[in-house]
Design an enzyme around this catalytic site. Structure first.
Site, PDB file in Angstrom:
ATOM      1  N   GLU A  42       0.839  -1.213   0.000  1.00 47.34           N
ATOM      2  CA  GLU A  42       0.000   0.000   0.000  1.00 47.34           C
ATOM      3  C   GLU A  42       0.877   1.267   0.000  1.00 47.34           C
ATOM      4  O   GLU A  42       1.833   1.355   0.783  1.00 47.34           O
ATOM      5  CB  GLU A  42      -0.868  -0.005   1.268  1.00 47.34           C
ATOM      6  CG  GLU A  42      -1.767   1.212   1.409  1.00 47.34           C
ATOM      7  CD  GLU A  42      -2.561   1.227   2.728  1.00 47.34           C
ATOM      8  OE1 GLU A  42      -2.145   0.569   3.706  1.00 47.34           O
ATOM      9  OE2 GLU A  42      -3.589   1.922   2.765  1.00 47.34           O
ATOM     10  N   LYS A 112      -9.637   2.345  -2.021  1.00 50.18           N
ATOM     11  CA  LYS A 112      -9.801   1.859  -0.642  1.00 50.18           C
ATOM     12  C   LYS A 112     -11.100   2.390  -0.029  1.00 50.18           C
ATOM     13  O   LYS A 112     -11.328   3.615   0.001  1.00 50.18           O
ATOM     14  CB  LYS A 112      -8.591   2.286   0.190  1.00 50.18           C
ATOM     15  CG  LYS A 112      -8.543   1.733   1.601  1.00 50.18           C
ATOM     16  CD  LYS A 112      -7.254   2.196   2.291  1.00 50.18           C
ATOM     17  CE  LYS A 112      -7.072   1.623   3.689  1.00 50.18           C
ATOM     18  NZ  LYS A 112      -5.859   2.158   4.347  1.00 50.18           N
ATOM     19  N   CYS A 147      -5.370  -3.068   3.140  1.00 55.16           N
ATOM     20  CA  CYS A 147      -4.990  -2.927   4.553  1.00 55.16           C
ATOM     21  C   CYS A 147      -6.167  -2.931   5.542  1.00 55.16           C
ATOM     22  O   CYS A 147      -6.714  -3.974   5.846  1.00 55.16           O
ATOM     23  CB  CYS A 147      -4.120  -1.681   4.692  1.00 55.16           C
ATOM     24  SG  CYS A 147      -3.008  -1.762   6.113  1.00 55.16           S
TER      25      CYS A 147
HETATM   26  N1  LIG Z   1      -2.818   1.411   6.422  1.00 56.16           N
HETATM   27  C1  LIG Z   1      -3.812   0.974   7.150  1.00 56.16           C
HETATM   28  O1  LIG Z   1      -4.935   0.865   6.691  1.00 56.16           O
HETATM   29  C2  LIG Z   1      -3.484   0.599   8.575  1.00 56.16           C
HETATM   30  C3  LIG Z   1      -4.490  -0.313   9.218  1.00 56.16           C
HETATM   31  C4  LIG Z   1      -4.103  -0.699  10.609  1.00 56.16           C
HETATM   32  O2  LIG Z   1      -3.034  -0.356  11.077  1.00 56.16           O
HETATM   33  C5  LIG Z   1      -5.038  -1.487  11.420  1.00 56.16           C
HETATM   34  O3  LIG Z   1      -6.148  -1.782  10.970  1.00 56.16           O
HETATM   35  O4  LIG Z   1      -4.669  -1.835  12.558  1.00 56.16           O
END
Ligand SMILES: NC(=O)CCC(=O)C(=O)O
Length: 260
Positions: A42, A112, A147
């Protein structure tokens, strides 16, 4: 199918050009390895926690990321899930990933949906996507996610309802929640009886240490291959017939009941 996950080190001390050089070096090392599908993490070019750089790094959909990776897809004759980049579209900015086929042609995009608001400016700076993404590839239907989406099972179930057989996830998941990462990757694969390929960052960006441990999980929720905590390319062979076999042998997906 042979998959390669490029677990990239994303560190604050570097400029994106340095990461690009390493990515292209790792891609060149895949020449001759008969890889079918490559994944990147990402926001690997800008760095997820480099919020102040988002605007400057933003690009249109057919911008630097696609233009530079498409020739690699052709050279390697592999699909490339580009990982995500900050997409500029009019006055909006999105966390967008794209799927290129082995001719370098754009076959799918995903913005996203669940932006991360905890200890992060992502939600203030970017606009959330509103559509799941299921892309027909020569290896079956791939559902794309990013993510934090891993925490939202309904998104993955929707993709399965729309024929997804495997999930391609790009991430910048921190080491601080490494246990959640493994648990969620395995749960999303198992409950949806689908392969899940999750490519994470490592290194420290904006004071947040990336967790690494990119992984490939089977439809039975087993970790088939897993990276360590440092930069590396994780290569593994996957037997995609396992999805249909497991779904036929243990047809839990057929027993779904509509709850709404
Ligand atoms: N980049 C992200 O979406 C981080 C997500 C995360 O750190 C979490 O769900 O815990």
């Amino acid at each position: 199918m042979r998959a390669a996950l490029i677990q990239l080190r994303v560190s604050s001390g570097e400029v994106p050009a340095q990461r690009w050089m390493r990515v292209e070096r790792m891609l060149s090392q895949l020449m001759g390895q008969c890889v079918d599908l490559i994944l990147l993490p990402e926001l690997w070019s800008v760095g997820f926690s480099n919020f102040a750089q988002y605007r400057e790094a933003a690009e249109p959909l057919h911008g630097t990321t696609l233009l530079r990776l498409a020739p690699w897809a052709r050279k390697l004759e592999a699909h490339i899930m580009t990982g995500s980049f900050v997409e500029r579209c009019g006055s909006q900015y999105y966390n967008t990933s794209a799927l290129l086929d082995s001719r370098g042609i754009l076959t799918g995009t995903y913005r996203k949906i669940h932006l991360f608001g905890y200890d992060s400016q992502e939600r203030q700076l970017l606009t959330a996507g509103s559509q799941t993404s299921e892309v027909l590839t020569s290896y079956g239907v791939a559902g794309m996610a990013t993510c934090y989406d891993l925490r939202f099972p309904e998104q993955f179930r929707r993709m399965v309802s729309r024929s997804a057989e495997m999930f391609l996830v790009c991430a910048a998941w921190p080491k601080a929640r490494a246990e959640d990462w493994e648990l969620l990757c395995r749960a999303r694969a198992l409950e949806n009886q689908s392969f899940l390929l999750a490519c994470n960052t490592c290194g420290t960006c904006g004071g947040v240490e990336g967790g690494g441990h990119s992984m490939i999980v089977s439809p039975e929720g087993k970790i088939l291959a897993q990276a360590g905590e440092t930069e590396q390319v994780l290569v593994a062979d996957i037997d995609l017939s396992e999805t249909a076999n497991f779904r036929a042998r243990f047809p839990a997906l057929r027993d779904r009941v509509c709850m709404s």
